[in-house]
Design an enzyme around this catalytic site. Structure first.
Site, PDB file in Angstrom:
ATOM      1  N   LYS A 100     -13.479  -0.948  -4.333  1.00  0.00           N
ATOM      2  CA  LYS A 100     -14.716  -0.485  -3.209  1.00  0.00           C
ATOM      3  C   LYS A 100     -15.796   0.233  -4.043  1.00  0.00           C
ATOM      4  O   LYS A 100     -16.997   0.121  -3.857  1.00  0.00           O
ATOM      5  CB  LYS A 100     -14.286   0.491  -2.241  1.00  0.00           C
ATOM      6  CG  LYS A 100     -13.505  -0.346  -1.087  1.00  0.00           C
ATOM      7  CD  LYS A 100     -13.099   0.662   0.031  1.00  0.00           C
ATOM      8  CE  LYS A 100     -12.179  -0.258   1.087  1.00  0.00           C
ATOM      9  NZ  LYS A 100     -11.672   0.559   2.267  1.00  0.00           N
TER      10      LYS A 100
ATOM     11  N   GLU B  34       0.772  -1.189  -0.045  1.00  0.00           N
ATOM     12  CA  GLU B  34       0.076  -0.097  -0.155  1.00  0.00           C
ATOM     13  C   GLU B  34       0.853   1.168   0.023  1.00  0.00           C
ATOM     14  O   GLU B  34       0.511   2.227  -0.759  1.00  0.00           O
ATOM     15  CB  GLU B  34      -0.904  -0.002   1.067  1.00  0.00           C
ATOM     16  CG  GLU B  34      -1.903  -1.128   1.200  1.00  0.00           C
ATOM     17  CD  GLU B  34      -3.088  -1.236   2.433  1.00  0.00           C
ATOM     18  OE1 GLU B  34      -3.572  -0.148   2.624  1.00  0.00           O
ATOM     19  OE2 GLU B  34      -3.035  -1.998   2.925  1.00  0.00           O
TER      20      GLU B  34
ATOM     21  N   HIS C 213       7.681 -26.892   4.429  1.00  0.00           N
ATOM     22  CA  HIS C 213       7.154 -27.904   3.907  1.00  0.00           C
ATOM     23  C   HIS C 213       6.510 -27.694   2.277  1.00  0.00           C
ATOM     24  O   HIS C 213       5.715 -28.550   1.739  1.00  0.00           O
ATOM     25  CB  HIS C 213       5.861 -28.378   4.729  1.00  0.00           C
ATOM     26  CG  HIS C 213       6.188 -28.932   5.998  1.00  0.00           C
ATOM     27  ND1 HIS C 213       6.646 -29.899   6.391  1.00  0.00           N
ATOM     28  CD2 HIS C 213       6.456 -28.154   7.130  1.00  0.00           C
ATOM     29  CE1 HIS C 213       6.974 -30.028   7.569  1.00  0.00           C
ATOM     30  NE2 HIS C 213       6.988 -29.065   8.149  1.00  0.00           N
TER      31      HIS C 213
HETATM   32  O1  PA5 Z   1      -5.160   0.758   4.632  1.00  0.00           O
HETATM   33  C1  PA5 Z   1      -6.114   0.763   4.130  1.00  0.00           C
HETATM   34  O2  PA5 Z   1      -6.516   1.787   3.455  1.00  0.00           O
HETATM   35  C2  PA5 Z   1      -6.830  -0.553   3.787  1.00  0.00           C
HETATM   36  O3  PA5 Z   1      -6.368  -1.648   4.004  1.00  0.00           O
HETATM   37  C3  PA5 Z   1      -8.189  -0.308   4.661  1.00  0.00           C
HETATM   38  O4  PA5 Z   1      -7.717  -0.537   5.959  1.00  0.00           O
HETATM   39  C4  PA5 Z   1      -9.178  -1.416   4.267  1.00  0.00           C
HETATM   40  O5  PA5 Z   1      -9.578  -1.256   2.905  1.00  0.00           O
HETATM   41  C5  PA5 Z   1     -10.379  -1.527   5.142  1.00  0.00           C
HETATM   42  O6  PA5 Z   1     -10.885  -0.106   5.442  1.00  0.00           O
HETATM   43  P1  PA5 Z   1     -11.099   0.050   6.619  1.00  0.00           P
HETATM   44  O7  PA5 Z   1      -9.947   0.277   7.509  1.00  0.00           O
HETATM   45  O8  PA5 Z   1     -11.688   1.807   6.657  1.00  0.00           O
HETATM   46  O9  PA5 Z   1     -12.421  -0.536   7.292  1.00  0.00           O
END
Ligand code: PA5
Length: 355
Positions: A351, A241, A257
């Site tokens: 999303k 990310e 394994h």
């Molecule tokens: O780091 C991020 O932006 C994502 O991994 C979010 O945490 C994930 O999409 C879930 O969203 P939220 O944390 O708002 O529930």
């Protein structure tokens, strides 16, 4: 890709790439633990009086779900009740009125978590939510479900202290684990690491910058014991990310394994780097496996193997120290790759398509 390492010692160049200012948030990570304590102190826990859970289920996705993994790796071995992390819209069949469900969604709008919330309500589970707002908060307010409201405006993955603490505090309230004593240890580990890793410390003296330089043009493989799986996963997720790069992780003994056989087929070592997550108190059976795996099966096929050993006076303090180091390294990797660490366009796009 042309890599210019000088960017890591050029504050203006880093700030230019960092439009949403992750560089400012990271050094303040240690402050989140007390802020979360104060957010938690505002909720009404009357409904939990006398409640004795038979299991704990933490529901969330991505940066929010990691908070549940931290609990699991911290106390999983000693917990009197089973702890699971649910990363799906569906709840397991065992969920009932004695299940403690903690819904964690930073935005409060993640569809998987909202579906799980819907089912948890129908199954009559004992629920608490942690969120900065969104639909999750609306549902809690409508149904009178306790919700810890944490500050908004953070990318979820930079709010791990805010997301984790209320889980631990609720468990402490229920007499399961003690978190209060851990807070000063976590804060001190993070503050001390920050003096060594922050952006003003130049490449030569900054281990996170140095590691970022050696991972930049590779697909890192991250390995840990099962006791620290959350850290290996956190590394992978932050590289995905923040740094917008591929990475994968696995644990020993499981990868002994299968994964080690895959490594034997690697002929071009130039793109392969390994990060080993270590801890001085890891079970010796795991440490030995990590040592042997690295020495015999990975070294001949990898450009570099880096072991990361954190400081800290308790396991939880060292876990957060590990997380902090991964966060800084992923940030520096983003700058080396010329990308802004904050936006996650692919996640937002999906999303939107699913909404
Ligand atoms: O780091 C991020 O932006 C994502 O991994 C979010 O945490 C994930 O999409 C879930 O969203 P939220 O944390 O708002 O529930």
């Amino acid at each position: 890709m042309k890599i210019d390492g000088n960017v890591l010692d050029d504050m203006d160049a880093m700030k230019k790439l960092d439009a949403s200012d992750m560089l400012r948030r990271l050094p303040e990570f240690h402050l989140q633990f007390k802020v979360a304590q104060s957010c938690f102190s505002r909720i009404d826990l009357d409904g939990f009086e006398g409640f004795k859970p038979t299991s704990i289920l933490i529901c969330g996705m991505g940066g929010s779900a990691i908070s549940g993994d931290v609990l699991l790796n911290w106390v999983g071995k000693s917990s009197p009740v089973p702890i699971h992390v649910n990363r799906s819209p569906f709840l397991p069949g065992y969920v009932g009125s004695r299940t403690l469900i903690i819904m964690v969604s930073y935005s409060g709008n993640t569809s998987e978590t909202l579906s799980a919330m819907d089912q948890a309500i129908h199954k009559g589970a004992q629920i608490m939510a942690i969120t900065s707002g969104g639909k999750l908060l609306e549902i809690c307010q409508e149904k009178d479900i306790p919700s810890v409201i944490i500050p908004s405006g953070y990318p979820p993955r930079t709010a791990l202290g805010l997301l984790f603490m209320p889980i631990a505090l609720l468990c402490q309230h229920l007499g399961l684990f003690d978190i209060d004593n851990e807070i000063p240890l976590i804060e001190s580990a993070l503050k001390s690491a920050n003096t060594r890793l922050n952006p003003s410390i130049t490449r030569l003296d900054n281990a996170a910058k140095e590691l970022a330089l050696s991972l930049v043009d590779s697909v890192p493989a991250i390995y840990s014991s099962p006791s620290l799986e959350v850290i290996a996963n956190r590394w992978k997720c932050q590289l995905n990310e923040n740094s917008k790069m591929l990475a994968w992780y696995s644990t020993v003994p499981e990868m002994n394994h299968n994964g080690i056989v895959g490594w034997s087929g690697v002929t071009d070592t130039s793109e392969r780097t390994v990060v080993m997550i270590r801890d001085r108190e890891d079970d010796s059976c795991y440490s030995r496996r990590l040592d042997l795996t690295g020495e015999i099966f990975l070294k001949p096929h990898a450009r570099r193997i880096v072991e990361v050993w954190p400081d800290g006076e308790s396991l939880l303090a060292r876990m957060f120290n590990h997380i902090f180091f991964a966060d800084y390294t992923s940030l520096y990797l983003a700058f080396l790759r010329g990308v802004d660490p904050t936006p996650v366009a692919a996640i937002d796009k999906l999303k939107l398509q699913l909404a």
